[in-house]
Design an enzyme around this catalytic site. Structure first.
Site, short mmCIF file in Angstrom:
data_model
loop_
_atom_site.label_atom_id
_atom_site.label_comp_id
_atom_site.label_asym_id
_atom_site.label_seq_id
_atom_site.Cartn_x
_atom_site.Cartn_y
_atom_site.Cartn_z
N ASP A 156 2.06 -1.28 10.69
CA ASP A 156 2.53 -0.29 11.24
C ASP A 156 2.78 1.50 10.85
OD1 ASP A 156 4.94 -1.15 10.66
OD2 ASP A 156 6.31 -0.37 12.58
N ARG A 200 -4.03 -9.29 2.39
CA ARG A 200 -3.37 -8.83 3.02
C ARG A 200 -3.92 -7.24 2.32
NH1 ARG A 200 0.47 -9.13 5.95
NH2 ARG A 200 0.82 -6.99 6.11
N ARG A 257 -3.80 -16.54 -7.09
CA ARG A 257 -3.87 -15.72 -6.18
C ARG A 257 -3.63 -14.18 -7.87
NH1 ARG A 257 -2.90 -15.19 -0.69
NH2 ARG A 257 -2.94 -13.13 -1.46
N ARG A 304 5.51 -8.49 7.38
CA ARG A 304 4.66 -7.87 7.73
C ARG A 304 3.70 -6.85 8.02
NH1 ARG A 304 2.31 -10.41 1.18
NH2 ARG A 304 2.38 -8.22 0.73
N LYS A 351 -2.74 -7.09 -10.91
CA LYS A 351 -3.11 -7.09 -10.23
C LYS A 351 -2.81 -6.58 -9.12
CE LYS A 351 -0.89 -10.11 -6.64
NZ LYS A 351 -0.73 -9.96 -5.57
N ASN A 352 -1.32 -5.94 -8.67
CA ASN A 352 -1.57 -4.89 -7.37
C ASN A 352 -1.50 -3.28 -7.90
OD1 ASN A 352 -0.54 -7.43 -5.47
ND2 ASN A 352 1.91 -6.63 -6.30
N CYS A 410 2.61 -12.89 6.81
CA CYS A 410 1.91 -14.11 6.23
C CYS A 410 3.52 -15.20 5.82
CB CYS A 410 1.68 -13.54 4.82
SG CYS A 410 2.91 -12.63 3.52
N ASP A 417 9.23 -9.06 -6.39
CA ASP A 417 7.89 -10.25 -6.63
C ASP A 417 9.24 -10.79 -7.85
OD1 ASP A 417 6.79 -8.98 -4.77
OD2 ASP A 417 5.26 -8.15 -6.30
N1 EPU Z 1 6.32 -3.01 6.16
C1 EPU Z 1 6.78 -2.25 7.36
N2 EPU Z 1 5.99 -1.78 8.33
C2 EPU Z 1 4.33 -1.31 7.29
C3 EPU Z 1 4.67 -1.21 6.01
C4 EPU Z 1 5.75 -1.97 5.47
O1 EPU Z 1 7.99 -2.85 8.40
O2 EPU Z 1 3.83 -0.66 7.69
C5 EPU Z 1 8.00 -3.67 5.99
C6 EPU Z 1 6.81 -4.98 5.05
O3 EPU Z 1 6.99 -5.93 6.26
C7 EPU Z 1 7.92 -5.58 4.14
C8 EPU Z 1 8.43 -4.55 3.26
O4 EPU Z 1 7.56 -3.22 4.13
O5 EPU Z 1 9.32 -6.05 4.40
C9 EPU Z 1 7.44 -4.03 1.97
O6 EPU Z 1 6.68 -3.64 2.34
P1 EPU Z 1 5.32 -2.97 1.40
O7 EPU Z 1 4.16 -2.01 2.51
O8 EPU Z 1 6.45 -1.86 0.38
O9 EPU Z 1 5.08 -4.38 0.77
P2 EPU Z 1 2.98 -4.91 0.09
O10 EPU Z 1 2.35 -3.53 -0.07
O11 EPU Z 1 2.57 -5.27 1.83
C10 EPU Z 1 3.39 -4.87 -2.27
C11 EPU Z 1 2.83 -6.04 -3.36
C12 EPU Z 1 3.81 -7.03 -3.00
C13 EPU Z 1 5.26 -6.94 -3.24
C14 EPU Z 1 5.27 -6.05 -2.13
C15 EPU Z 1 7.08 -4.91 -2.30
C16 EPU Z 1 -0.07 -5.49 -3.71
C17 EPU Z 1 -1.07 -6.13 -2.75
N3 EPU Z 1 1.51 -5.70 -3.10
O12 EPU Z 1 3.25 -5.77 -0.92
O13 EPU Z 1 3.55 -7.53 -4.08
O14 EPU Z 1 5.71 -7.58 -2.70
O15 EPU Z 1 5.02 -4.21 -2.54
O16 EPU Z 1 6.76 -4.87 -4.00
O17 EPU Z 1 0.60 -4.48 -4.33
C18 EPU Z 1 2.94 -9.58 -4.77
O18 EPU Z 1 2.76 -9.46 -5.52
O19 EPU Z 1 3.52 -11.44 -4.60
C19 EPU Z 1 3.57 -9.42 -3.65
C20 EPU Z 1 3.64 -9.89 -2.43
#
Ligand code: EPU
Length: 442
Positions: free
Chosen positions: A127, A95, A402, A124, A23-24, A119, A310
């Protein structure tokens, strides 16, 4: 109509399960496909609510999409992009659709994308995405809940991420593909999904190197260098980890096909410490088994290659009946212990303090009425219900849809007694039709 699961616990899972596309990874490939004019095809696309949402996002941009569910193939024709807006109605549902920001600014020089907001599992923020785009020369305005990004010509830049955010790394990779000169993303996320995206982009004609390490370099190319492609995404490591958890937690033995064991190194090492056996049968086939009560282990979630957040809730479910005390530390999200109150209702002994959970293994869990609060918390409740004595009902399973393709059938094929129903169903009839659940037990 809200659907629920009914699970009869206590069965030992045995048999085979084949893992679907990730998925991701696939959600990001779908966004990346709009960088090239013409029709790209992505194979191994799982049938998930989130995939459908991303198709809707692309359709709203005027991109033509077709999802062949039989062959698990998505065709994305981005010859023309008629609109540059991703609306709140869709972004708030998922998201990951925020990823179109980078692709749109790259291809169309302008994008208007709704800010996703927080969420259930945490704040999340986005920035890093925004700051990175600014470093590339985009002018950003945040108005009425939308990010409006504009850039006549993006320019390669050095970008340092405060933490290795998966989404920010991906968004900035997409934004930098057509920029002038080289972009260097330092402290980049190293997840296999990032490598998949880089491979996809390179196959398309981009020039990305270093994906899978903490420094990714993107040398900008010209629009005419990019061409549509056909590409198969990687298997879903989190889905694989989930079925492994189910087999191990029920002291079963099963074969997981279409898995990349190297994507699960840290998870596997913890499972082995807990007492599971993992055997590599072929490069993409493993056998998982467990005969005895699991042993307690400590877990700290980390960005890849550390223990994946995850899979944290899945590990917690397994550890609720392990021998000894486990400490689980969630270091990525502020609120990813949503499964804890539900597991407690099944008899688990969990003490939570901020981002630490102390899990004292109990002898057994008992079935209960449960509610899934998010995707992975929901998946952990399935594992707990499979381990438990008696029946459980899990509500709000749209969260689980999802991210897990066809999951009841996959669990049923492993011998689980699990059925989906809604309140209007005659459950006995539904169960008899599915032929998998002993009617007398309802
Ligand atoms: N963060 C910030 N600022 C940013 C971006 C991230 O503070 O601009 C923080 C987030 O708040 C969070 C941490 O950094 O606390 C990690 O977030 P990241 O950006 O790495 O996660 P993401 O890209 O939003 C993806 C996966 C998630 C998975 C995370 C970490 C997708 C669609 N989602 O999320 O998957 O937990 O990486 O591996 O790729 C899931 O599949 O259940 C899921 C939540």
């Amino acid at each position: 109509m809200s659907e629920k699961l009914k699970i009869k616990g206590g069965m030992t899972l045995k048999g085979e399960v084949s893992i679907s596309g990730a998925k991701n990874a696939v959600l990001k490939l779908m966004a990346a496909a709009i960088l090239a004019k013409g029709e790209s095809k992505i194979y191994n696309v799982p049938e998930l609510t989130d995939v459908q949402i991303m198709l809707n996002v692309l359709e709203e941009l005027g991109v033509k999409t077709v999802y062949d569910k039989v062959n698990k193939t998505v065709s994305i024709n981005a010859e023309n992009i008629a609109d540059i807006t991703a609306k709140y109605e869709l972004v708030s549902k998922m998201r990951a659709s925020f990823i179109v920001l980078g692709a749109l600014v790259s291809r169309c020089k302008e994008a208007i994308v709704a800010l996703p907001g927080g969420c259930a599992i945490g704040e999340r923020r986005v920035d890093f995405h925004i700051r990175g785009l600014e470093a590339l020369g985009a002018k950003i305005k945040i108005e009425n809940g939308y990010v409006h990004a504009k850039a006549n010509k993006l320019k390669g830049a050095d970008i340092y991420l405060d933490i290795p955010s998966v989404g920010a790394t991906e968004n900035l990779m997409l934004a930098a593909i057509l920029a002038d000169g080289a972009t260097r993303i330092q402290n980049a996320a190293q997840e296999p999904e990032i490598v998949d995206l880089a491979n996809f982009l390179n196959a398309m004609g981009a020039d990305v190197s270093g994906a899978g390490t903490s420094e990714i370099i993107i040398n900008g190319v010209k629009q005419e260098d990019l061409h549509p492609i056909e590409y198969a995404t990687i298997p879903d490591r989190i889905e694989a980890g989930t079925y492994m958890a189910g087999i191990i937690a029920t002291r079963g033995k099963g074969i997981i096909k279409n898995v990349m064991p190297s994507h699960l190194t840290f998870y596997n090492s913890k499972l082995i410490k807990m007492g599971a056996k993992i055997k590599l049968l072929e490069p993409t086939v493993i056998e998982v088994s467990c005969k005895q009560r699991l042993s307690a282990v400590n877990i700290v979630t980390q960005p890849y290659p550390g223990f994946p957040t995850d899979l944290q809730s899945l590990a917690m479910a397994m550890l609720t009946t392990a021998d000894g005390v486990s400490i689980i530390t969630e270091s990525l999200y502020e609120n990813r212990f949503m499964q804890v109150p539900e597991l407690r209702r099944m008899g688990a002994d969990i003490h939570q303090e901020r981002n630490h959970a102390l899990v004292r293994g109990v002898k057994k869990l008992t079935g209960a009425n449960l509610k899934a609060s998010d995707l992975r918390a929901g998946a952990s409740l399935i594992i707990a219900a499979l381990m438990a004595e008696g029946e459980s009902i899990i509500e709000s399973i749209h969260h689980i849809d999802r991210g897990y393709e066809n999951f009841e059938e996959k669990f049923r094929n492993l011998g689980a007694q699990i059925i989906r129903f809604n309140d209007n169903d005659n459950i006995s009839e539904t169960l008899t039709q599915k032929g998998s659940y002993n009617e007398a037990s309802i």
